[in-house]
Scaffold this active site. Structure first.
Site, PDB file in Angstrom:
ATOM      1  N   HIS C 126       0.852  -1.248   0.162  1.00 57.37           N
ATOM      2  CA  HIS C 126      -0.072   0.264   0.021  1.00 57.37           C
ATOM      3  C   HIS C 126       0.732   1.123  -0.137  1.00 57.37           C
ATOM      4  O   HIS C 126       1.942   1.352   0.688  1.00 57.37           O
ATOM      5  CB  HIS C 126      -0.776  -0.167   1.347  1.00 57.37           C
ATOM      6  CG  HIS C 126      -2.000   0.913   1.307  1.00 57.37           C
ATOM      7  ND1 HIS C 126      -1.592   2.273   1.686  1.00 57.37           N
ATOM      8  CD2 HIS C 126      -3.227   0.979   1.057  1.00 57.37           C
ATOM      9  CE1 HIS C 126      -2.941   2.923   1.639  1.00 57.37           C
ATOM     10  NE2 HIS C 126      -3.776   2.128   1.404  1.00 57.37           N
ATOM     11  N   ASP C 203       2.954  -4.554   7.784  1.00 53.67           N
ATOM     12  CA  ASP C 203       1.456  -3.569   7.648  1.00 53.67           C
ATOM     13  C   ASP C 203       0.538  -4.748   7.807  1.00 53.67           C
ATOM     14  O   ASP C 203      -0.015  -5.463   6.883  1.00 53.67           O
ATOM     15  CB  ASP C 203       1.512  -3.337   6.259  1.00 53.67           C
ATOM     16  CG  ASP C 203       0.272  -2.628   6.056  1.00 53.67           C
ATOM     17  OD1 ASP C 203      -0.619  -2.509   6.771  1.00 53.67           O
ATOM     18  OD2 ASP C 203       0.185  -1.834   5.041  1.00 53.67           O
ATOM     19  N   GLN C 206      -4.864  -5.232   7.062  1.00 51.66           N
ATOM     20  CA  GLN C 206      -5.662  -5.957   6.398  1.00 51.66           C
ATOM     21  C   GLN C 206      -5.746  -7.560   6.988  1.00 51.66           C
ATOM     22  O   GLN C 206      -6.653  -8.245   6.587  1.00 51.66           O
ATOM     23  CB  GLN C 206      -5.540  -6.178   4.752  1.00 51.66           C
ATOM     24  CG  GLN C 206      -5.624  -4.987   4.045  1.00 51.66           C
ATOM     25  CD  GLN C 206      -7.362  -4.429   3.979  1.00 51.66           C
ATOM     26  OE1 GLN C 206      -8.191  -5.196   4.334  1.00 51.66           O
ATOM     27  NE2 GLN C 206      -7.497  -3.273   3.521  1.00 51.66           N
ATOM     28  N   LYS C 229     -10.804  -0.307   9.945  1.00 51.76           N
ATOM     29  CA  LYS C 229     -11.074  -1.428   9.265  1.00 51.76           C
ATOM     30  C   LYS C 229     -11.343  -2.769  10.248  1.00 51.76           C
ATOM     31  O   LYS C 229     -11.243  -3.678   9.625  1.00 51.76           O
ATOM     32  CB  LYS C 229      -9.713  -1.705   8.529  1.00 51.76           C
ATOM     33  CG  LYS C 229      -9.460  -0.635   7.526  1.00 51.76           C
ATOM     34  CD  LYS C 229      -8.311  -1.442   6.532  1.00 51.76           C
ATOM     35  CE  LYS C 229      -7.496  -0.076   5.828  1.00 51.76           C
ATOM     36  NZ  LYS C 229      -8.353   0.542   4.626  1.00 51.76           N
ATOM     37  N   CYS C 369      -4.672   2.376  -3.939  1.00 51.89           N
ATOM     38  CA  CYS C 369      -3.419   2.881  -3.083  1.00 51.89           C
ATOM     39  C   CYS C 369      -2.307   1.672  -3.166  1.00 51.89           C
ATOM     40  O   CYS C 369      -1.439   1.571  -2.330  1.00 51.89           O
ATOM     41  CB  CYS C 369      -3.675   3.114  -1.741  1.00 51.89           C
ATOM     42  SG  CYS C 369      -4.769   4.411  -1.386  1.00 51.89           S
TER      43      CYS C 369
HETATM   44  C1  LIG Z   1      -2.519  -2.871   3.410  1.00 53.65           C
HETATM   45  C2  LIG Z   1      -3.099  -1.602   3.973  1.00 53.65           C
HETATM   46  N1  LIG Z   1      -2.060  -0.699   4.560  1.00 53.65           N
HETATM   47  C3  LIG Z   1      -2.275   0.572   4.984  1.00 53.65           C
HETATM   48  C4  LIG Z   1      -3.617   0.960   5.020  1.00 53.65           C
HETATM   49  C5  LIG Z   1      -3.675   2.382   5.469  1.00 53.65           C
HETATM   50  O1  LIG Z   1      -4.487   2.627   6.530  1.00 53.65           O
HETATM   51  P1  LIG Z   1      -4.937   3.969   7.047  1.00 53.65           P
HETATM   52  O2  LIG Z   1      -5.534   4.626   5.754  1.00 53.65           O
HETATM   53  O3  LIG Z   1      -6.069   3.722   7.934  1.00 53.65           O
HETATM   54  O4  LIG Z   1      -3.768   4.503   7.601  1.00 53.65           O
HETATM   55  C6  LIG Z   1      -4.640   0.312   4.293  1.00 53.65           C
HETATM   56  C7  LIG Z   1      -5.905   0.860   4.233  1.00 53.65           C
HETATM   57  O5  LIG Z   1      -6.174   1.931   3.689  1.00 53.65           O
HETATM   58  C8  LIG Z   1      -4.082  -0.979   3.810  1.00 53.65           C
HETATM   59  O6  LIG Z   1      -5.165  -1.822   2.915  1.00 53.65           O
END
Ligand SMILES: Cc1ncc(COP(=O)(O)O)c(C=O)c1O
Ligand SMILES: Cc1ncc(COP(=O)(O)O)c(C=O)c1O
Lengths: 153, 411, 411, 153
Positions: C126, C203, C206, C229, C369
């Site tokens: 991401h 990370d 998910q 999430k 993203c």
């Molecule tokens: C795999 C992953 N990493 C990071 C994020 C970033 O999360 P956040 O936008 O809540 O910081 C997301 C979701 O948008 C994600 O799916």
């Protein structure tokens, strides 16, 4: 003031020690002096320990802070002065346990004497550090004094 | 402005804040005098967030389904509400952060500083406007300079001309002090700073909630404030800055939302404000903050300010009547707000606060994250009573009565 | 574990989520298949936050009045709940951030990197786990290295031994990909990274919401995830890291709460986790996240995972039945979660998403993203359906029916 | 599919242009070529402008993207090819106004011709950029071509 919580915090014994603190003032001789600060509330203590062999011969201090921290210093000196280091340390540990008890522990009056009055403090998370300030300073100074005097054990 | 609003009726307003009906323990009603730490939240704000979560919740931007479009419209709509609340001409000048602290850290991270540069702050700053600049100076080799304080709790501007020089790159100071209540002369300091080309950042955490603040005329280049002190939720703050300043500064955090194009070779960044909003933003909290500024605008910030000024005067009178009490900060109403620090002769603030709590009176005790100012006045801590739009004379009366009891208990 | 919980009853669970009863427009009920972007929130979470705001709201720490002590206990209690939810042995290892993006930026800002050092990430990250490291490498002169992808959406670990070397200081990768649904072999990669003394950051944005994650055995030194999430609110995220790692790292943002002593000469910092939590934290949001992990624990993460696995299999079968549809990512159930990207031959994802929305079906379209991964597969965008614990076969059926309509509309 | 919102977005005219785009393919001669990208959704266009004095003599393009962006490119070329630059720019501005109207504007059919079909798009914030992609590319390329040819005004 009659709220039961309050009374359990500000016991008459605590107020007595606060108004007329025991062993206050810095004295010679001493092997270690420490300065401890509770940055959150500004409570401060300068504390000296004088050992005589295995015995806590004197503990003297200066400082300022709330009634709880001041009374605790006074009660602490009563409890440790004259005791062998090991025994004084045991009292310290008992007091620590009491402070962590969230008011659930029945304090051991034989060990803690006047310090049982602090049982209520353990229900006030923000005040526990006040009650522990002098004890932590004593522990620190004693460790240094032991090192200083070549280790008594 | 005031004339457009209903008359200021505190009794009615208090009904909007359910927490004010609470008893801290059976029979002891809450008297909340800690609004400078955080304000209470009106039902309108809680309802707006609940409605968002129950009906419109989705992630914002890039979504084309109905909920995503609704959530985006609500989030960006909140930005517009906040912009117009502070008189910003362009809503892109409003960057949502997690709190005021992050807003100030953001600026302190991205403003370019070099060895030999200077940053000027004041001795009455909140730690959140001290530590970021200490860290920035450590990183960059710049030097931190301090505007001192006078005995009655005001900025000592007598040596401003020496302190602010061609080397000064940033002048950062609080609009209204959370410890002292002092309201500082933004225009005077900003004029001097702008003469030498420095960026002016104002910590408005304690002013935007309590008085009309118009960024178009304030004189600052950047302003920080925080949702939870202005009837809004925790978890959201605001950095307002001039559009051209925001545009020229490099990004702060990296991630989703703040990018234009990401490739393995490198990334380009989105236009402001999104450049500074990495990751999923505090969406429900922005909606809550939008509802909060609606609530404040409906009351009218002039009316809010007038109410607080009146009550602060009443509070100061009450405090001055307590034996052995000393106010730390301006003792009169001149250029001061409704956060009043005091010490009681021979009684530690911790004991004051604890005993007041027994009467249900909630004040804050400690250094109020402004330790350099406490040191300046030679005190480790104060007790602080702070007012807001829902505070009333009964609150003040309860405090003064409580202080009487404190004195007799420790007397 | 599962046995301790009530049987998994989706119909009953759906009643906990008021938004699922919504119609996106009259007569068109919502079919929410965008949980990878953000999850919906159960009543228990909304109620916990409302109760906090209506009864206990105060600023945390340093306060000695009743509300402040209650708020502090609730905030720190939430930290303990989160710690035990992820198997952390010590709640001081849980740092609250504003989202997962901030958690990863925090680490990328404070981990020391020097010229010649290397950071290894993957092509399926991401943006929030790419851009912080691009910025960190720019600042420090370190080099960013990429683990590539196989055609069926998995990490290509064939050259891991070359990629991860003595120069590697950090290996950062996603546990479960939000674009592809792939679940990555954390232990394998972590073992290799630890051989060379690199820090492993996962990370888990998910994964923590969808499967049991136990940080004590995962193999990572740091883990990031995000409240919104996992049935929690927006405005809060978590960085978990080994206590000794957190303790040795320098602070991130400066300000209130994160300091020990502040003087004009310099400052010292609080113990972890507060060292990393500058300013008023997201208090109500922590309470909400605490309620969310309670909710998840009550259902049992094993049961949540089993439900989603079953439904993902059903979803994949459905998608494979659609003419001209290609799944981007693992086409089978092996090591994959319930986020499924796909493209429809000759129909742009924007059109797919827009037309599905007409049937009330909410999917996300775009690069999610994760643009480097999209580029890797030669596609500008995908449509993505993603499941959660409240998703059911009717949702999947509505999607498949909707895709049929899309095909006939553009056929 | 009969939901009224959808019909107002995917007008038959739009679908026709999407299926059979006009003026597609890159042609010579041209004075300026630009490449525009909508990074959010990946829509891309490469577009060439050929001026003949004050007149937009030809606009040719290649690209990929959603039906809205593709149809918009097709409709745009119909509207600007053969027009004096000033007049074509006026059409562009009218289209821009329509896109910013949130569905509140009654489009001027005399000026916009087939482009009136995009009125519904202005109600879908996420799609406006798609509809504008080709227009923005045309504006950019035309400005470059004008510079190139020594400025026609
Ligand atoms: C795999 C992953 N990493 C990071 C994020 C970033 O999360 P956040 O936008 O809540 O910081 C997301 C979701 O948008 C994600 O799916
Ligand atoms: C003057 C001032 N500045 C900054 C802050 C920091 O605000 P926050 O904790 O919301 O970041 C506060 C409040 O704590 C404040 O009173």
């Amino acid at each position: 003031m009659s709220a039961p919580q309050l009374e359990s915090l500000y016991q008459e014994i605590i107020l007595d020690h606060y108004r007329k603190p025991h062993h206050r003032g810095l004295r010679d001789p001493y092997e270690a002096e420490v300065h401890h600060l509770n940055p959150t509330c500004g409570d401060e203590i300068t504390l000296r320990v004088h050992l005589d062999g295995e015995t806590v011969a004197d503990v003297s201090y200066e400082g300022h802070g709330c009634s709880i921290s001041q009374a605790s210093a006074s009660v602490m000196t009563d409890l440790v002065i004259g005791k062998p280091i090991g025994e004084a340390t045991a009292v310290h540990e008992e007091f620590l346990r009491l402070m962590q008890s969230k008011g659930e522990l029945e304090p051991d009056e034989d060990v803690l004497e006047d310090a049982v009055a602090f049982a209520g403090v353990s229900r006030y998370p923000a005040r526990i550090k006040c009650a522990l300030l002098a004890w932590m300073a004593w522990k620190d100074a004693t460790a240094q004094a032991v090192d200083q005097t070549g280790g008594s054990e | 402005m005031t004339s457009a609003h209903a008359p200021f009726d505190v009794a009615r307003i208090r009904k909007d804040f359910p927490i004010l009906e609470r008893e801290v323990r059976p029979g002891v009603p809450l008297v909340y005098l800690d609004s400078a730490a955080t304000s209470q939240k009106p039902l309108a704000v809680l309802d707006a967030m609940r409605d968002y979560n129950e009906r419109h919740n989705a992630n914002v931007h890039r979504g084309i389904h109905t909920l995503a479009e609704e959530a985006t419209a609500l989030y960006e709509g909140a930005r517009e509400k906040v912009a117009s609340f502070i008189g910003a001409t362009d809503s892109r000048e409003v960057v949502f952060t997690k709190n005021s602290t992050e807003a100030m850290n953001l600026l302190a991270r991205v403003v370019p500083l070099h060895p030999g540069d200077e940053v000027v702050i004041t001795e009455m700053e909140h730690h959140s406007n001290i530590v970021p600049w200490q860290l920035a100076c450590e990183r960059s080799g710049a030097t931190l300079k301090w505007i001192g304080l006078t005995d009655d709790g005001r900025l000592d501007l007598s040596n401003l001309d020496q302190l602010v020089s061609e080397r000064t790159k940033v002048v950062a100071f609080v609009h209204q002090s959370n410890l002292l209540g002092t309201v500082n002369p933004v225009a005077t300091i900003a004029a001097k700073a702008h003469e030498v080309g420095a960026i002016v950042m104002v910590d408005a955490s304690q002013s935007v909630p309590h008085m009309p603040v118009d960024v178009a005329t304030l004189g600052a280049d950047a302003v920080a404030f925080t949702g939870h002190k202005m009837c809004g939720p925790t978890g959201i703050g605001v950095l307002w800055a001039r559009l051209d300043l925001l545009e020229e500064l490099p990004p702060f955090l990296g991630g989703g939302e703040m990018i234009d194009e990401v490739t393995m070779a490198g990334s380009t960044y989105a236009a402001v404000p999104h450049k500074f909003e990495a990751g999923t933003p505090p969406i429900a909290q922005a909606v809550g903050l939008g509802a909060a500024v609606d609530y404040l605008s409906d009351l009218g910030m002039d009316a809010v300010h007038a109410h607080e000024q009146q009550l602060t005067s009443y509070l100061l009178d009450g405090l001055h009547s307590v034996d052995g009490l000393r106010v730390i900060g301006p003792p009169t109403m001149e250029s001061r707000g409704g956060a009043v620090s005091f010490i009681l002769d021979g009684i530690h603030p911790h004991d004051v606060g604890q005993l007041l709590d027994e009467s249900g009176v909630a004040v804050r005790v400690g250094h109020h994250c402004a330790r350099p100012a406490c040191l300046r006045y030679g005190i480790p801590a104060t007790s602080r009573a702070s007012l807001y739009l829902y505070s009333d004379t009964a609150d003040v009366d309860a405090l003064i009565a409580g202080l009487g009891k404190v004195r007799s208990f420790f007397g």
